[in-house]
Every structure is written in C-alpha cells, then in structure tokens.
Design a protein around this motif. Sequence first.
Motif, PDB file in Angstrom:
ATOM      1  N   ASN A 118      32.172  23.643  41.990  1.00 54.97           N
ATOM      2  CA  ASN A 118      33.620  23.818  41.942  1.00 54.97           C
ATOM      3  C   ASN A 118      33.988  25.235  42.367  1.00 54.97           C
ATOM      4  O   ASN A 118      33.129  26.012  42.768  1.00 54.97           O
ATOM      5  CB  ASN A 118      34.168  23.483  40.546  1.00 54.97           C
ATOM      6  CG  ASN A 118      33.486  24.276  39.457  1.00 54.97           C
ATOM      7  OD1 ASN A 118      32.516  24.981  39.698  1.00 54.97           O
ATOM      8  ND2 ASN A 118      33.988  24.162  38.247  1.00 54.97           N
ATOM      9  N   VAL A 119      35.270  25.553  42.261  1.00 53.23           N
ATOM     10  CA  VAL A 119      35.789  26.835  42.746  1.00 53.23           C
ATOM     11  C   VAL A 119      36.179  27.699  41.543  1.00 53.23           C
ATOM     12  O   VAL A 119      36.809  27.200  40.610  1.00 53.23           O
ATOM     13  CB  VAL A 119      37.007  26.592  43.663  1.00 53.23           C
ATOM     14  CG1 VAL A 119      37.588  27.887  44.175  1.00 53.23           C
ATOM     15  CG2 VAL A 119      36.606  25.699  44.832  1.00 53.23           C
ATOM     16  N   PRO A 120      35.826  28.982  41.561  1.00 47.47           N
ATOM     17  CA  PRO A 120      36.152  29.840  40.422  1.00 47.47           C
ATOM     18  C   PRO A 120      37.652  30.135  40.321  1.00 47.47           C
ATOM     19  O   PRO A 120      38.376  30.099  41.315  1.00 47.47           O
ATOM     20  CB  PRO A 120      35.373  31.133  40.704  1.00 47.47           C
ATOM     21  CG  PRO A 120      35.232  31.162  42.184  1.00 47.47           C
ATOM     22  CD  PRO A 120      35.120  29.735  42.613  1.00 47.47           C
ATOM     23  N   ALA A 121      38.073  30.443  39.105  1.00 42.64           N
ATOM     24  CA  ALA A 121      39.468  30.814  38.869  1.00 42.64           C
ATOM     25  C   ALA A 121      39.689  32.295  39.171  1.00 42.64           C
ATOM     26  O   ALA A 121      40.775  32.691  39.571  1.00 42.64           O
ATOM     27  CB  ALA A 121      39.841  30.527  37.409  1.00 42.64           C
ATOM     28  N   ARG A 122      38.662  33.103  38.961  1.00 41.91           N
ATOM     29  CA  ARG A 122      38.765  34.551  39.186  1.00 41.91           C
ATOM     30  C   ARG A 122      37.448  35.057  39.760  1.00 41.91           C
ATOM     31  O   ARG A 122      36.404  34.437  39.593  1.00 41.91           O
ATOM     32  CB  ARG A 122      39.046  35.282  37.875  1.00 41.91           C
ATOM     33  CG  ARG A 122      40.397  34.984  37.288  1.00 41.91           C
ATOM     34  CD  ARG A 122      40.698  35.819  36.045  1.00 41.91           C
ATOM     35  NE  ARG A 122      39.701  35.808  35.001  1.00 41.91           N
ATOM     36  CZ  ARG A 122      39.585  34.891  34.059  1.00 41.91           C
ATOM     37  NH1 ARG A 122      40.413  33.884  34.031  1.00 41.91           N
ATOM     38  NH2 ARG A 122      38.654  34.971  33.145  1.00 41.91           N
ATOM     39  N   TRP A 123      37.521  36.218  40.394  1.00 39.35           N
ATOM     40  CA  TRP A 123      36.325  36.872  40.900  1.00 39.35           C
ATOM     41  C   TRP A 123      36.505  38.372  40.869  1.00 39.35           C
ATOM     42  O   TRP A 123      37.613  38.880  40.879  1.00 39.35           O
ATOM     43  CB  TRP A 123      35.959  36.388  42.305  1.00 39.35           C
ATOM     44  CG  TRP A 123      36.982  36.726  43.342  1.00 39.35           C
ATOM     45  CD1 TRP A 123      36.982  37.799  44.178  1.00 39.35           C
ATOM     46  CD2 TRP A 123      38.160  36.003  43.642  1.00 39.35           C
ATOM     47  NE1 TRP A 123      38.085  37.783  44.986  1.00 39.35           N
ATOM     48  CE2 TRP A 123      38.829  36.695  44.670  1.00 39.35           C
ATOM     49  CE3 TRP A 123      38.728  34.840  43.138  1.00 39.35           C
ATOM     50  CZ2 TRP A 123      40.025  36.258  45.202  1.00 39.35           C
ATOM     51  CZ3 TRP A 123      39.928  34.411  43.672  1.00 39.35           C
ATOM     52  CH2 TRP A 123      40.549  35.109  44.688  1.00 39.35           C
ATOM     53  N   LYS A 124      35.375  39.052  40.805  1.00 33.93           N
ATOM     54  CA  LYS A 124      35.371  40.512  40.787  1.00 33.93           C
ATOM     55  C   LYS A 124      34.209  40.967  41.662  1.00 33.93           C
ATOM     56  O   LYS A 124      33.124  40.401  41.611  1.00 33.93           O
ATOM     57  CB  LYS A 124      35.191  41.010  39.352  1.00 33.93           C
ATOM     58  CG  LYS A 124      35.133  42.508  39.213  1.00 33.93           C
ATOM     59  CD  LYS A 124      34.931  42.880  37.743  1.00 33.93           C
ATOM     60  CE  LYS A 124      34.705  44.346  37.571  1.00 33.93           C
ATOM     61  NZ  LYS A 124      34.432  44.671  36.161  1.00 33.93           N
ATOM     62  N   VAL A 125      34.450  41.997  42.454  1.00 29.55           N
ATOM     63  CA  VAL A 125      33.432  42.509  43.375  1.00 29.55           C
ATOM     64  C   VAL A 125      33.153  43.967  43.017  1.00 29.55           C
ATOM     65  O   VAL A 125      34.080  44.760  42.907  1.00 29.55           O
ATOM     66  CB  VAL A 125      33.909  42.373  44.841  1.00 29.55           C
ATOM     67  CG1 VAL A 125      32.875  42.920  45.797  1.00 29.55           C
ATOM     68  CG2 VAL A 125      34.232  40.919  45.156  1.00 29.55           C
ATOM     69  N   THR A 126      31.855  44.281  42.844  1.00 25.17           N
ATOM     70  CA  THR A 126      31.455  45.618  42.419  1.00 25.17           C
ATOM     71  C   THR A 126      30.311  46.119  43.286  1.00 25.17           C
ATOM     72  O   THR A 126      29.368  45.379  43.572  1.00 25.17           O
ATOM     73  CB  THR A 126      30.983  45.582  40.943  1.00 25.17           C
ATOM     74  OG1 THR A 126      31.961  44.928  40.150  1.00 25.17           O
ATOM     75  CG2 THR A 126      30.729  46.972  40.407  1.00 25.17           C
ATOM     76  N   ASP A 127      30.379  47.370  43.662  1.00 24.57           N
ATOM     77  CA  ASP A 127      29.319  48.001  44.455  1.00 24.57           C
ATOM     78  C   ASP A 127      28.068  48.141  43.598  1.00 24.57           C
ATOM     79  O   ASP A 127      28.136  48.525  42.434  1.00 24.57           O
ATOM     80  CB  ASP A 127      29.796  49.384  44.917  1.00 24.57           C
ATOM     81  CG  ASP A 127      28.881  50.018  45.936  1.00 24.57           C
ATOM     82  OD1 ASP A 127      27.779  49.492  46.178  1.00 24.57           O
ATOM     83  OD2 ASP A 127      29.273  51.053  46.485  1.00 24.57           O
ATOM     84  N   ASN A 128      26.906  47.839  44.168  1.00 22.73           N
ATOM     85  CA  ASN A 128      25.639  48.010  43.452  1.00 22.73           C
ATOM     86  C   ASN A 128      24.698  48.950  44.196  1.00 22.73           C
ATOM     87  O   ASN A 128      23.542  49.089  43.826  1.00 22.73           O
ATOM     88  CB  ASN A 128      24.980  46.654  43.204  1.00 22.73           C
ATOM     89  CG  ASN A 128      23.990  46.707  42.059  1.00 22.73           C
ATOM     90  OD1 ASN A 128      24.189  47.452  41.105  1.00 22.73           O
ATOM     91  ND2 ASN A 128      22.927  45.919  42.148  1.00 22.73           N
ATOM     92  N   GLY A 129      25.150  49.554  45.278  1.00 22.60           N
ATOM     93  CA  GLY A 129      24.372  50.578  45.959  1.00 22.60           C
ATOM     94  C   GLY A 129      23.506  50.080  47.101  1.00 22.60           C
ATOM     95  O   GLY A 129      23.427  48.894  47.401  1.00 22.60           O
ATOM     96  N   ALA A 130      22.836  51.037  47.711  1.00 24.28           N
ATOM     97  CA  ALA A 130      21.971  50.763  48.859  1.00 24.28           C
ATOM     98  C   ALA A 130      20.686  50.083  48.414  1.00 24.28           C
ATOM     99  O   ALA A 130      20.131  50.394  47.364  1.00 24.28           O
ATOM    100  CB  ALA A 130      21.658  52.056  49.593  1.00 24.28           C
ATOM    101  N   VAL A 131      20.245  49.150  49.263  1.00 22.52           N
ATOM    102  CA  VAL A 131      18.970  48.464  49.052  1.00 22.52           C
ATOM    103  C   VAL A 131      18.286  48.384  50.404  1.00 22.52           C
ATOM    104  O   VAL A 131      18.740  47.655  51.289  1.00 22.52           O
ATOM    105  CB  VAL A 131      19.174  47.043  48.469  1.00 22.52           C
ATOM    106  CG1 VAL A 131      17.844  46.316  48.375  1.00 22.52           C
ATOM    107  CG2 VAL A 131      19.860  47.088  47.134  1.00 22.52           C
ATOM    108  N   GLY A 132      17.217  49.140  50.589  1.00 17.57           N
ATOM    109  CA  GLY A 132      16.532  49.167  51.876  1.00 17.57           C
ATOM    110  C   GLY A 132      17.480  49.611  52.972  1.00 17.57           C
ATOM    111  O   GLY A 132      18.139  50.638  52.862  1.00 17.57           O
ATOM    112  N   ASN A 133      17.566  48.801  54.026  1.00 14.31           N
ATOM    113  CA  ASN A 133      18.488  49.093  55.133  1.00 14.31           C
ATOM    114  C   ASN A 133      19.861  48.466  54.934  1.00 14.31           C
ATOM    115  O   ASN A 133      20.696  48.513  55.831  1.00 14.31           O
ATOM    116  CB  ASN A 133      17.907  48.581  56.459  1.00 14.31           C
ATOM    117  CG  ASN A 133      16.731  49.404  56.904  1.00 14.31           C
ATOM    118  OD1 ASN A 133      16.633  50.589  56.584  1.00 14.31           O
ATOM    119  ND2 ASN A 133      15.813  48.777  57.635  1.00 14.31           N
ATOM    120  N   GLY A 134      20.072  47.875  53.784  1.00 18.86           N
ATOM    121  CA  GLY A 134      21.341  47.200  53.535  1.00 18.86           C
ATOM    122  C   GLY A 134      22.053  47.752  52.320  1.00 18.86           C
ATOM    123  O   GLY A 134      21.785  48.861  51.855  1.00 18.86           O
TER     124      GLY A 134
END
Length: 176
Positions: A118-134
């Motif tokens: 199903n589809v979420p009602a809310r979402w939150k996006v948070t930076d988690n930093g560099a990982v390797g080249n990404g």
Amino acid sequence: MNSNTTARRRVRRTALIAGLVAAVTLPLGLTASAQASAPAPVKASAVAPRSVSGTSGQVVTRVADFYGAYIDAKGDYEDPDATLATVLRKHYLTPDFAQRLAAWEDENGADGVLRAQNVPARWKVTDNGAVGNGHEVIVTLTFGSGGTTGTTQKTRLFVLVERYNRIVDIETTSAR
C-alpha cells in the motif's frame, strides 16, 4: 525687514508646519480608525505555516522529490497514475537497479520503492552521509491513519544514491 514681513513669515511657517503635521497624522488616524472598525482576521490555529525547501543538486532534496512525487502518483486512490510512477522510476533509478527492483517486486508481490503493498500516509527524508562513492538517505514511511485506533506502522528505507544523483539501491538496512 519690517514687522509685517516677519509676522507673515511666522504665519506661513506655522501654516507649513501645521500642513505637514496634518499630512502625516491624518492618514495614520484614518488607518487607525479603519483598523479599529474592521474586525480582526481570525486565525485558524496558532500553528505557524509549514514550508518545504530544497536545493537543486542536493541528494536529500532529490530523494525527497522522488518519494513525494512517487507517493502522489501511486496514492491517488481515485485515479492512480501508473504511467507517472513508471516515468519517475525511469528518471530517478539507474537501469541496473530498476531491473533488480522489478525482480524483487515479482518475488515479494509488493512495490519495491515503498517496500509495501500500500501507499504511506506520511514520509520523512533524512541525510545519512557519504557511503563509498555514493550517498545514503534514510526514508521513513508511515503507514496507517494514526487516528483513534493508533494503527500506524513505520518503515525505514536506506536509499543509496550514486554520485550522479541516481538511486542505485533501496534496502531496509544501512550500507554503512
């Protein structure tokens, strides 16, 4: 100079000052009386207005843009836009990851971007930093209404973005 000339100058100066005072205070008085007679606007709530901002080229903004648009496309229950969801996936995901995601979806019977049926009602996006080249971004999805029954479930996804700002992986555990 005679006293007549001096008296006329005083009268003119006084009139000029009186005119300036009237020119400045009359509009203020009218504004104040208009404000006093007009009802004050009623605020719906004491909560400050919300705002959302982002920066072009920033990984967190890019992932937030993708998830916001994707959830909107999938979550319109009256008229979900499968074509838009497909176009968004093509734009934001690498072709290799899109293939792996399709295989995951076939195996699990769920949407791979949301890791749910199903589809979420809310979402939150948070930076988690560099990982390797990404770069890794945490997407927290909240499913359910959270109403009186309190039925909500949260899912944390770890979205790995390559240095060219395309999503190369979505997992339930961190790549760190």
